[in-house]
Design an enzyme around this catalytic site. Structure first.
Site, PDB file in Angstrom:
ATOM      1  N   ARG A 116     -48.313  25.774  58.804  1.00 26.46           N
ATOM      2  CA  ARG A 116     -47.329  25.687  57.701  1.00 26.46           C
ATOM      3  C   ARG A 116     -47.763  26.512  56.490  1.00 26.46           C
ATOM      4  O   ARG A 116     -46.936  27.005  55.735  1.00 26.46           O
ATOM      5  CB  ARG A 116     -47.061  24.235  57.342  1.00 26.46           C
ATOM      6  CG  ARG A 116     -46.550  23.445  58.550  1.00 26.46           C
ATOM      7  CD  ARG A 116     -45.716  22.244  58.227  1.00 26.46           C
ATOM      8  NE  ARG A 116     -45.593  21.406  59.404  1.00 26.46           N
ATOM      9  CZ  ARG A 116     -44.768  21.624  60.441  1.00 26.46           C
ATOM     10  NH1 ARG A 116     -43.947  22.659  60.420  1.00 26.46           N
ATOM     11  NH2 ARG A 116     -44.740  20.813  61.477  1.00 26.46           N
ATOM     12  N   LYS A 129     -41.341  19.398  67.006  1.00 26.13           N
ATOM     13  CA  LYS A 129     -42.733  19.188  67.419  1.00 26.13           C
ATOM     14  C   LYS A 129     -43.024  17.700  67.586  1.00 26.13           C
ATOM     15  O   LYS A 129     -43.618  17.288  68.592  1.00 26.13           O
ATOM     16  CB  LYS A 129     -43.662  19.810  66.374  1.00 26.13           C
ATOM     17  CG  LYS A 129     -45.130  19.659  66.681  1.00 26.13           C
ATOM     18  CD  LYS A 129     -45.935  20.741  65.999  1.00 26.13           C
ATOM     19  CE  LYS A 129     -46.370  20.369  64.607  1.00 26.13           C
ATOM     20  NZ  LYS A 129     -47.430  19.350  64.586  1.00 26.13           N
ATOM     21  N   SER A 130     -42.619  16.891  66.627  1.00 23.85           N
ATOM     22  CA  SER A 130     -42.911  15.449  66.710  1.00 23.85           C
ATOM     23  C   SER A 130     -42.275  14.846  67.956  1.00 23.85           C
ATOM     24  O   SER A 130     -42.883  14.028  68.649  1.00 23.85           O
ATOM     25  CB  SER A 130     -42.358  14.738  65.471  1.00 23.85           C
ATOM     26  OG  SER A 130     -43.068  15.130  64.331  1.00 23.85           O
ATOM     27  N   SER A 147     -47.554   6.639  57.116  1.00 20.83           N
ATOM     28  CA  SER A 147     -47.875   7.655  58.127  1.00 20.83           C
ATOM     29  C   SER A 147     -47.233   7.315  59.461  1.00 20.83           C
ATOM     30  O   SER A 147     -47.470   6.250  60.031  1.00 20.83           O
ATOM     31  CB  SER A 147     -49.397   7.745  58.302  1.00 20.83           C
ATOM     32  OG  SER A 147     -49.699   8.355  59.541  1.00 20.83           O
ATOM     33  N   ARG A 150     -53.522  20.992  51.694  1.00 22.91           N
ATOM     34  CA  ARG A 150     -52.401  21.915  51.469  1.00 22.91           C
ATOM     35  C   ARG A 150     -52.085  22.136  49.991  1.00 22.91           C
ATOM     36  O   ARG A 150     -51.451  23.137  49.649  1.00 22.91           O
ATOM     37  CB  ARG A 150     -51.157  21.431  52.234  1.00 22.91           C
ATOM     38  CG  ARG A 150     -51.305  21.686  53.726  1.00 22.91           C
ATOM     39  CD  ARG A 150     -50.105  21.253  54.521  1.00 22.91           C
ATOM     40  NE  ARG A 150     -50.238  21.712  55.906  1.00 22.91           N
ATOM     41  CZ  ARG A 150     -49.538  21.227  56.925  1.00 22.91           C
ATOM     42  NH1 ARG A 150     -48.642  20.266  56.718  1.00 22.91           N
ATOM     43  NH2 ARG A 150     -49.701  21.694  58.125  1.00 22.91           N
ATOM     44  N   ASP A 182     -44.167  17.398  55.418  1.00 28.79           N
ATOM     45  CA  ASP A 182     -44.661  18.680  55.935  1.00 28.79           C
ATOM     46  C   ASP A 182     -44.067  19.880  55.193  1.00 28.79           C
ATOM     47  O   ASP A 182     -44.420  21.030  55.503  1.00 28.79           O
ATOM     48  CB  ASP A 182     -44.338  18.804  57.432  1.00 28.79           C
ATOM     49  CG  ASP A 182     -45.190  17.853  58.262  1.00 28.79           C
ATOM     50  OD1 ASP A 182     -46.277  17.460  57.788  1.00 28.79           O
ATOM     51  OD2 ASP A 182     -44.762  17.483  59.367  1.00 28.79           O
TER      52      ASP A 182
END
Ligand code: S3P
Length: 433
Positions: A388, A26-27, A167, A346, A315
Site C-alpha cells: 500500500r 484480498k480479505s 481488528s 505507515r 488500509d
C-alpha cells in the site's frame, strides 16, 4: 500473472479515463481458501486474487492437505474436509491476515503446526491473537510476541472476549477457533471491523449471532462448500480512485467493487472532501454488497477523521495522505495508532517518503496533520516492501511536478497484480522496469 516490476517511473499529466475492474478482494480470498479447505465437499472460487499474500495462504492450505485444482489463475476448485499435519513449517510470507486467521483455525486441530513468514511478518505483533486463543485453552506460543508461532493440539473452550483493538484479524482468529470450542464464543469489538468471516461462515451453515459490535459463534462440526465469485477489492480500487480525482480531465468507472460498509470508509471520507463520484449497478455477490464506482477529477477540501471511520478505512490512510496533500485546507487524522503496526509503520514511512517529494506532513502519535494544497516537486521514493505504500507513492508521483521514481515497487503484487499495467492502460504516464 502480470510481470513483476521492480520500479515505477512517473510523470504528471495523464488523465485517467475508461472502464476497469480491479483484482478480487484480498480479505475475502484469504478466507475463502481457508474455509473451503474445511468444508465437506467441493468448493468453487472464481475471482480469486492471485497475488503474493493470498497465494501464500493457498500454499499453506495445500501444506495442510487441501486438494486445490487451478482451473485458471483466478478460478479454484477445492475439495475440503479434514486437514492433516504439514511436513514442515508453513510460510505465510508477508500475509498478516494469512498467519493470524490460520492460527485461530489451527488452534483446535488434532495435530501440531508451526506458522512462520518473511522478515517483515516476523516484526508484526502476534500477542494480540495468542492472548485470546490462550484464554480459550489453545496451546500456542509466539517467540517474543512474534512469529514463528508454535501450535499444539488442545481442547478449546468458548469464551467472551472484550477485544482491546478493532481488528478483523483478531476477531476472525477467535471466531475460527470458536468453531472447535466446547461452547459459544463471543467477541465484543470496540469498532466495526470488517465482517467477511461472519458473512462467509454463515453462508456455509455456521450459526453466528450479531448484536451491534458483538458477535457470537456457535461450535460447528460441518461447513457446507462455497460457490462464490469474489468481488473486486475496494482497497485496490482506492488507488485508481484517488489517482483519477487528482489528475485533471479524468473520468473513470471501476466495475464490480465490494461495497461492504465495513470497508467503504474511504468513500465516505472522500465524499466529505468534495470528491465527485457515484455508485451504480448495486447488487450482491458472494454475500457482499457490490457496485460500480464512477469518479471524476475534483477539487478536494481537508477534513477531520477519527473514531469508527478509521476502522472502516484502516488500509486506506496511505492513499488518503496523498489525496489530503492536494486538498484545500487542513486534514487531521486521529485514533489511527494501528497504522504503526501494519506491514510497516505507515504513518512514519509515508510521512518520510512523501517528504522526499517535497511534502510537509505533521506526524502525530495516532495520526497526522496535512495542510494543503501542496506542490510536490518530485524525486525518488521507496516502497519499503509494503504494497500500500508503494502504490500510494505511485499515485503521489503522478501528481508531482517533476515526476518520481518509486523503487521497491514489486510488492504492489502482494494485493494488486497488474497495478502498473492498469494505470498505463487508463492513461497514466508510468513506465515500469
Ligand atoms: C484484514 C484486517 C485488517 C487489515 C488487513 C486485512 C483482514 O487488519 O488492515 O489488511 O482481512 O481481516 P487488522 O485486523 O489488524 O486491523
Amino acid at each position: 500473472m502480470a510481470a513483476r516490476h521492480k520500479q515505477f517511473w512517473l510523470r504528471a499529466g495523464g488523465a485517467l479515463r475508461g472502464e476497469v475492474t480491479v483484482p478480487g478482494d484480498k480479505s475475502i480470498s484469504h478466507r475463502a481458501v481457508m474455509l473451503a479447505a474445511l468444508a465437506q465437499g467441493r468448493s468453487q472460487i472464481r475471482g480469486w486474487l492471485a497475488a503474493g499474500d493470498t497465494e501464500a495462504t493457498l500454499n499453506a492450505m495445500q501444506g495442510l492437505g487441501a486438494q486445490i485444482e487451478r482451473i485458471d489463475a483466478n478460478t479454484l476448485l477445492i475439495d475440503g474436509g479434514e486437514l492433516r499435519e504439514p511436513s514442515k513449517a508453513l510460510d505465510l510470507k508477508n500475509a498478516g491476515t494469512g498467519i493470524r486467521l490460520l492460527a485461530g483455525l489451527l488452534a483446535g486441530q488434532p495435530f501440531p503446526t508451526v506458522l512462520d513468514g518473511s522478515a517483515q511478518l516476523r516484526r508484526r505483533p502476534m500477542q494480540r491473537i495468542t492472548a485470546p486463543l490462550q484464554l480459550m485453552g489453545a496451546n500456542i506460543e509466539a517467540a517474543a510476541g512474534a512469529c514463528p508461532l508454535t501450535i499444539k493440539p488442545a481442547r478449546l473452550q468458548g469464551i467472551t472476549y472484550d477485544m482491546p483493538i478493532a481488528s478483523a484479524q483478531v476477531k476472525s482468529a477467535i471466531l475460527l477457533a470458536g468453531l472447535y470450542a466446547d461452547a459459544p464464543t463471543t467477541v465484543l469489538q470496540p469498532g466495526p471491523a470488517r465482517d467477511h468471516s461472519e458473512r462467509m461462515l454463515r453462508s456455509m451453515g455456521a450459526r453466528l449471532d450479531e448484536d451491534g459490535n458483538q458477535v457470537t459463534i456457535h461450535p460447528c462440526a460441518e461447513l457446507a462448500p462455497l460457490n462464490i465469485h469474489v468481488p473486486g477489492d475496494v482497497s485496490s480500487a482506492a488507488f485508481l480512485l484517488v489517482a483519477a480525482l487528482l489528475a485533471p480531465g479524468s473520468e473513470l468507472t471501476i466495475r464490480g467493487v465490494n461495497l461492504n460498509p465495513t470497508r467503504t470508509g474511504l468513500l465516505d471520507a472522500l465524499a466529505a472532501m468534495g470528491a465527485d463520484f457515484s455508485l451504480t449497478n448495486r447488487g450482491e455477490q458472494a454475500g457482499e454488497p457490490i457496485g460500480d464506482i464512477t469518479v471524476r477529477h475534483s477539487a478536494l477540501k481537508g477534513i477531520e477523521i477519527g473514531g469508527e471511520l478509521v476502522v472502516r478505512m484502516i488500509d486506506e490512510f496511505p492513499i488518503l495522505m496523498v489525496a489530503a496533500l492536494q486538498a484545500e485546507g487542513e486534514t487531521i487524522v486521529r485514533d489511527a495508532r494501528e497504522l504503526r503496526v501494519k506491514e510497516t509503520d505507515r504513518i512514519a514511512v509515508m510521512a518520510a517518503e512523501l517528504c522526499k517529494l517535497g511534502a510537509v506532513i505533521e506526524e502525530r502519535e495516532d495520526g497526522f496533520r496535512i495542510v494543503g494544497p501542496q506542490v510536490l516537486s518530485g524525486g525518488q521514493v521507496d516502497g519499503h516492501d509494503d504494497h500500500r505504500i508503494a502504490m500510494s507513492l505511485t499515485v503521489a508521483g503522478l501528481s508531482s511536478a517533476e515526476g518520481a521514481l518509486v523503487t521497491d515497487a514489486a510488492c504492489a503484487d502482494d494485493s494488486f497484480p497488474g497495478f502498473a499495467e492498469t494505470l498505463q492502460r487508463l492513461g497514466a504516464r508510468l513506465v515500469a522496469t
